[in-house]
Design a protein around this motif. Structure first.
Motif, mmCIF file in Angstrom:
data_model
loop_
_atom_site.group_PDB
_atom_site.id
_atom_site.type_symbol
_atom_site.label_atom_id
_atom_site.label_comp_id
_atom_site.label_asym_id
_atom_site.label_seq_id
_atom_site.Cartn_x
_atom_site.Cartn_y
_atom_site.Cartn_z
ATOM 1 N N SER A 93 68.795 50.734 23.867
ATOM 2 C CA SER A 93 69.685 51.590 24.759
ATOM 3 C C SER A 93 69.304 51.144 26.136
ATOM 4 O O SER A 93 70.148 51.208 27.088
ATOM 5 C CB SER A 93 69.363 53.166 24.452
ATOM 6 O OG SER A 93 69.836 53.339 23.310
ATOM 7 N N ILE A 98 71.030 48.219 27.512
ATOM 8 C CA ILE A 98 72.227 48.353 27.708
ATOM 9 C C ILE A 98 72.346 48.946 29.293
ATOM 10 O O ILE A 98 73.155 48.562 30.012
ATOM 11 C CB ILE A 98 73.017 49.207 26.685
ATOM 12 C CG1 ILE A 98 73.249 48.578 25.336
ATOM 13 C CG2 ILE A 98 74.489 49.641 27.253
ATOM 14 C CD1 ILE A 98 73.710 49.267 24.339
ATOM 15 N N ASP A 125 71.171 41.373 21.999
ATOM 16 C CA ASP A 125 72.056 42.266 21.325
ATOM 17 C C ASP A 125 72.706 43.252 22.442
ATOM 18 O O ASP A 125 73.802 43.557 22.469
ATOM 19 C CB ASP A 125 71.549 43.163 20.087
ATOM 20 C CG ASP A 125 72.709 43.747 19.304
ATOM 21 O OD1 ASP A 125 73.802 43.336 19.413
ATOM 22 O OD2 ASP A 125 72.354 44.557 18.432
ATOM 23 N N ALA A 126 71.743 43.833 23.174
ATOM 24 C CA ALA A 126 72.061 44.850 24.315
ATOM 25 C C ALA A 126 73.081 44.175 25.203
ATOM 26 O O ALA A 126 73.923 44.665 25.842
ATOM 27 C CB ALA A 126 70.606 45.433 24.716
ATOM 28 N N THR A 135 76.460 43.809 23.602
ATOM 29 C CA THR A 135 77.007 45.125 23.550
ATOM 30 C C THR A 135 77.316 45.782 25.154
ATOM 31 O O THR A 135 78.557 46.297 25.361
ATOM 32 C CB THR A 135 75.893 46.240 22.995
ATOM 33 O OG1 THR A 135 75.796 45.752 21.744
ATOM 34 C CG2 THR A 135 76.852 47.796 22.950
ATOM 35 N N ALA A 182 80.541 44.100 26.355
ATOM 36 C CA ALA A 182 81.627 44.865 25.673
ATOM 37 C C ALA A 182 82.091 46.006 26.369
ATOM 38 O O ALA A 182 83.047 46.496 26.424
ATOM 39 C CB ALA A 182 81.446 44.937 24.260
ATOM 40 N N ILE A 183 80.968 46.850 26.536
ATOM 41 C CA ILE A 183 81.211 48.104 27.354
ATOM 42 C C ILE A 183 81.778 48.026 28.653
ATOM 43 O O ILE A 183 82.872 48.747 29.043
ATOM 44 C CB ILE A 183 79.827 48.951 27.304
ATOM 45 C CG1 ILE A 183 79.174 49.383 26.189
ATOM 46 C CG2 ILE A 183 80.106 50.120 28.325
ATOM 47 C CD1 ILE A 183 77.809 49.880 26.166
#
Length: 509
Positions: free
Chosen positions: A81, A84, A313-314, A317, A320-321
């Motif tokens: 989190s 991200i 991975d963050a 993601t 993508a956000i």
């Protein structure tokens, strides 16, 4: 039933099953609760069950204490989190690092000014730059002291710090009011006397971008280019008595990249700022998030294998956000018209992306900086007849992404409310830079005198091949998507009160 070694098979089986079950259970059974003298009713909502089902799996506890597996699982989620958040909030800084890298590559640093005297074309990777402005830019470093900027007349210029925050306007929207003037930019730790005779501003960071735009006159760049070359100077305050001769580097047609990374190397870009700038340059809360994933001033960024996997991975993601926020925004406030697909890049009309209550709208900031650069109030506030306004279309009239193999039409209504001119530019959804086709400039503007319809409207077509009997055409690429920005230079009141409306782009083939 007899005791001792001679147990029945059924008893032995029960014993084996009991041992097996005991070994599988990771949370020990709690003792039966008894009532103590100080016992009071405990509201159930303040307690934690022994087992909780969540989106990251089953979490187990012994009387509220996480098991080792649960703790490991939630720490992975916490790091993910924060990774991200570091990506989304680090976009402005990473974008600045990419701009500095590009500036260094072409030599537009240390007082040398890069200028696009023949305009910027699609060879250069710049976030949503336009094809109508005479851009000029340089990178300044305040670590050795204050820097003087001599700004030309008749331009729109800006200074932004290393986190892409507003420092000062130069030119038409600045205190020189378009007449030209000398600006003094002070470093964040400056404690000396401030000399007179300058428009003085203090930057929160040592690294800063200076970028400006001159404007064509009667379709020519000559007057603006000559003025910029004659008046623009950048030099240390220590050399104010003997400033160097003009230093420019021509950038039109240059291949250069100024777009930040969308993979793990993104964090290395952000780390450059963290290592170079004051530790509090982005505020304690945001710096705390960076620190939590290993981006710490004075320390190498060297995540172990576990953390690198999580941060990789963050980034994926987070990217993508950011793309969802940009290309499929869910905020009603992003829409210029409630029943159409034109969006504003400045949700709420704040260059700081603040709500009326003073809270930061993080998605609005991401919406802007993932696809654009330059931060100034002059771009965000409504100033009829001054500056520019922007409308972005990511989807066609039916709400679908644009397909480079199809044919679309934008009908620009007559009497576009502009004092100066309007333009439409196509961009690559991957790079968010100008779409690269056979056309040098993937755009069309009123300055190019497009063919108008009998009622004064102008039809602009977007397709891979020029449609028959069509003059106003911008090329697209089969197999690629695109998006567009409609710009109004010197926007007038009918744009702001929406009495003049830009219709959606229609697919026609």
């Amino acid at each position: 039933m007899p005791n001792g070694p001679h147990r029945s098979p059924r008893v032995l089986m029960r014993a084996v099953l009991a041992v097996a079950i005991a070994m599988l259970v990771t949370v020990p059974a709690r003792a039966e609760q008894r009532t103590y003298k100080m016992t009071t009713p405990i509201p159930p909502q303040i307690t934690t069950p022994d087992k909780v089902e969540t989106r990251i799996g089953t979490l187990r506890f012994f009387d509220g204490v996480p098991t080792e597996d649960t703790a490991a699982r939630v720490y992975d989620q916490l790091d993910f989190s924060r990774g991200i958040e570091a990506f989304l909030n680090g976009i402005p800084g990473a974008s600045m690092v990419a701009l500095r890298t590009g500036s260094r590559a072409v030599g537009a640093v240390n007082g040398t000014i890069g200028i696009f005297q023949d305009l910027m074309d699609s060879r250069s990777l710049y976030l949503t730059a336009n094809t109508e402005s005479i851009y000029y830019a340089t990178w300044i470093d305040l670590r050795n002291g204050p820097i003087v900027i001599e700004s030309p007349p008749g331009v729109l210029g800006v200074v932004n710090d290393f986190w892409f925050r507003y420092v000062a306007d130069l030119g038409n929207a600045g205190p020189d009011k378009g007449k030209g003037g000398k600006y003094l930019i002070l470093p964040p730790d400056y404690k000396g006397t401030v000399p007179k005779g300058y428009f003085t501003f203090k930057s929160p960071t040592y690294g800063n971008l200076v970028l400006g735009r001159g404007f064509m006159k009667d379709g020519s760049t000559r007057a603006a280019v000559d003025s910029i070359r004659q008046h623009m100077r950048v030099y240390p305050l220590a050399e104010a008595g003997r400033p160097h001769a003009p230093k420019f580097v021509e950038l039109s047609g240059r291949e250069m990249n100024t777009v930040h990374a969308n993979d793990f190397s993104f964090f290395s870009e952000v780390d450059q700022i963290i290592q170079e700038e004051p530790e509090d340059s982005y505020g304690p809360d945001m710096m705390g998030i960076f620190n939590a994933i290993g981006l710490v001033k004075g320390q190498p960024f060297a995540p172990d294998a576990r953390m690198k996997k999580i941060l990789t991975d963050a980034v994926a993601t987070g990217n993508a956000i950011a793309r969802s926020i940009d290309f499929r925004n869910r905020a009603k406030e992003a829409k210029i018209y409630p029943d159409a697909h034109w969006n504003t890049p400045f949700i709420g009309g704040s260059y700081e992306w603040l709500t009326r209550g003073g809270a930061r709208n993080f998605d609005a900031r991401t919406l802007f900086f993932y696809a654009a650069t330059v931060n100034t109030p002059a771009m965000a506030v409504a100033m009829p007849g001054v500056g520019s306004q922007y409308a972005t279309a990511n989807l066609d009239a039916s709400g679908q992404p644009f397909d480079g193999a199809k044919t679309y039409r934008l009908r620009v209504p007559a009497k576009v409310p502009v004092k100066d001119f309007w333009s439409v530019v196509l961009y690559d959804t991957q790079t968010r830079s100008m779409l690269q086709t056979d056309q040098r400039f993937p755009s069309l503007s009123s300055q190019t005198r497009p063919k108008a319809n009998p009622d004064g409207s102008v039809d602009v077509y977007f397709s891979p091949e020029r449609p028959a009997n069509v003059e106003n055409w911008v090329q697209t690429v089969p197999g690629k998507s695109w998006f567009t920005i409609f710009r109004l230079y010197g926007p007038l009141q009918p744009w702001f009160d929406k009495t003049w409306k830009l219709p959606d782009i229609q697919r026609v083939g």
